[in-house]
Scaffold this active site. Structure first.
Site, PDB file in Angstrom:
ATOM      1  N   ARG A 120       0.848  -1.198   0.000  1.00  0.00           N
ATOM      2  CA  ARG A 120       0.000   0.000   0.000  1.00  0.00           C
ATOM      3  C   ARG A 120       0.879   1.241   0.000  1.00  0.00           C
ATOM      4  NH1 ARG A 120      -5.838  -0.790   2.720  1.00  0.00           N
ATOM      5  NH2 ARG A 120      -6.630  -1.322   0.669  1.00  0.00           N
ATOM      6  N   GLN A 125      -0.890   2.246  -6.180  1.00  0.00           N
ATOM      7  CA  GLN A 125      -2.331   2.492  -6.043  1.00  0.00           C
ATOM      8  C   GLN A 125      -3.128   1.957  -7.230  1.00  0.00           C
ATOM      9  OE1 GLN A 125      -2.777   6.673  -5.263  1.00  0.00           O
ATOM     10  NE2 GLN A 125      -2.560   6.420  -3.054  1.00  0.00           N
ATOM     11  N   ASP A 128      -3.933  -1.767  -6.697  1.00  0.00           N
ATOM     12  CA  ASP A 128      -4.472  -2.144  -5.393  1.00  0.00           C
ATOM     13  C   ASP A 128      -5.863  -2.766  -5.518  1.00  0.00           C
ATOM     14  OD1 ASP A 128      -5.216  -2.413  -2.787  1.00  0.00           O
ATOM     15  OD2 ASP A 128      -4.708  -0.374  -2.181  1.00  0.00           O
ATOM     16  N   SER A 131      -8.425  -2.125  -2.592  1.00  0.00           N
ATOM     17  CA  SER A 131      -9.127  -0.841  -2.665  1.00  0.00           C
ATOM     18  C   SER A 131     -10.215  -0.878  -3.730  1.00  0.00           C
ATOM     19  CB  SER A 131      -8.138   0.289  -2.965  1.00  0.00           C
ATOM     20  OG  SER A 131      -7.289   0.511  -1.862  1.00  0.00           O
ATOM     21  N   TYR A 226      -3.926   0.261   7.361  1.00  0.00           N
ATOM     22  CA  TYR A 226      -4.831  -0.617   8.090  1.00  0.00           C
ATOM     23  C   TYR A 226      -4.904  -0.207   9.560  1.00  0.00           C
ATOM     24  CZ  TYR A 226      -4.725  -3.935   4.194  1.00  0.00           C
ATOM     25  OH  TYR A 226      -4.840  -4.536   2.974  1.00  0.00           O
TER      26      TYR A 226
END
Length: 370
Positions: A120, A125, A128, A131, A226
């Site tokens: 992360r 991104q 990911d 997500s 997280y």
């Protein structure tokens, strides 16, 4: 490279590579094989894949000829024999949970990339998957809640009188939680949100939600966004504060997960007893034990007059767009792994290193080695 797309086992409805990605890979000189009917549950026919440049094959042929195999769900145990040393396998394997499976796959000699282990970091991104799929889950969780709630979400002013808006509490303000907040607000609900990370307060408020803050939370920036385990003293304060919001809510959506651990129970049976009759809880952590006491994964149950929807696989309920999003994440990872139609297994790259779980007969994923 020869890339092979496998059909997902039921009840998964997504497909790992979209025809748009197939066009890109074939144009770059790669060969694409796809199992017959692999895209059908995502409303993508074999003809669409053929037009994009893929060759439709039987499952055994894909396993035999593909150098890089794609299936979102873990390969079934009886098919491990079809994996040979040097092949690449890309899917969602939850390595911190399925430790024995990782050892088994390492012995086959396959190189496994688990898309849920993408680091992360800013550069990753676009890859990911967590997500992307959390966006789907957060959105669909609110729609499920609205469909099962015996009252309206928005405030309505009618000839029969004024109906107050529904009160929604979202527990966990990660990607799924933020999408749930935004969707509930669009439907006209009054929204509150709780998270152990004070840093997300601004994001919650920017979406129109009220942030329920419990002082004293520990936040670890190295945890990749997280939540982390909290002290017993904090958990007690958290439970007391949450109970006040839970008992007055019409809908509670829970999304709280700690990587590699059982999901924390945040909605207890005692809290359910105090909730309004007809209230709805949507537990997105049900597959990891659940945030709500009494929730059952992939089932809708009623406890003390409260409807509890346990579902950790909501992306499969929107397979067309979820497949497109997942496929784009994979496509962006392969930009690192494939250079000019040649394999570029550069373990100096933190994304490749952080996503690779097994290689050359051994587990190489550092969190497992620790």
């Amino acid at each position: 490279m020869i890339l092979g797309i496998l059909k997902e086992p039921s009840p998964e409805t997504r497909v790992s590579l979209h025809p748009e990605a197939v066009k890109v890979f074939t144009a770059a000189g790669n060969k694409i094989l796809i199992e017959k009917g692999a895209g059908s549950t995502a409303f993508l026919s074999d003809e669409v894949y053929s037009e994009a440049g893929a060759e439709v094959k039987e499952r055994t042929e894909v396993f035999k000829d593909a150098e890089m195999v794609f299936q979102i769900s873990p390969i079934a145990a009886e098919e491990h024999q079809l994996l040979s040393k040097g092949k690449f396998l890309i899917g969602v394997y939850q390595p911190l949970v399925a430790r024995e499976l990782m050892q088994t796959l390492a012995k086959t000699g396959v190189t496994l990339f688990s898309m849920d282990s993408i680091p992360r970091i800013t550069r990753a991104q676009s890859m990911d998957v967590l997500s992307s799929m959390s966006t789907v889950s957060g959105y669909k969780a609110v729609l499920l809640a609205a469909a099962n709630l015996p009252r309206f979400f928005p405030m309505l002013m009618t000839a029969a009188g004024t109906i107050a808006p529904a009160k929604v509490l979202v527990i966990g303000a990660g990607v799924a939680g933020l999408q749930a907040i935004a969707t509930a607000k669009r439907l006209g609900a009054v929204v509150e949100a709780f998270d152990t990370r004070p840093s997300v307060k601004e994001q919650v408020e920017s979406l129109g939600g009220k942030f329920v803050e419990v002082p004293g939370a520990v936040e670890d920036k190295s945890a990749g966004g997280y939540a982390v385990e909290q002290s017993e003293e904090y958990k007690q304060k958290q439970s007391e504060m949450l109970e006040k919001s839970i008992v007055k809510s019409d809908v509670v959506i829970t999304t709280a997960l700690i990587p590699g651990r059982k999901a924390p129970v945040l909605v207890t049976h005692a809290m359910l007893e105090k909730m309004k009759s007809g209230a709805v809880v949507v537990d997105l952590a049900a597959a990891n034990g659940g945030n709500c006491e009494g929730s059952v994964n992939n089932e809708i149950v009623s406890v003390e007059g409260v409807t509890i929807i346990g579902n950790s696989s909501l992306p499969a309920s929107m397979p067309e767009d979820a497949s497109k999003m997942y496929s784009k994440n994979v496509q962006n990872l392969l930009k690192l792994l494939l250079k000019d139609d040649k394999l570029n297994l550069n373990f100096e790259d933190e994304i490749i290193k952080g996503t690779c779980i097994t290689h050359d007969g051994a587990i190489v994923y550092e969190p497992l080695l620790k």
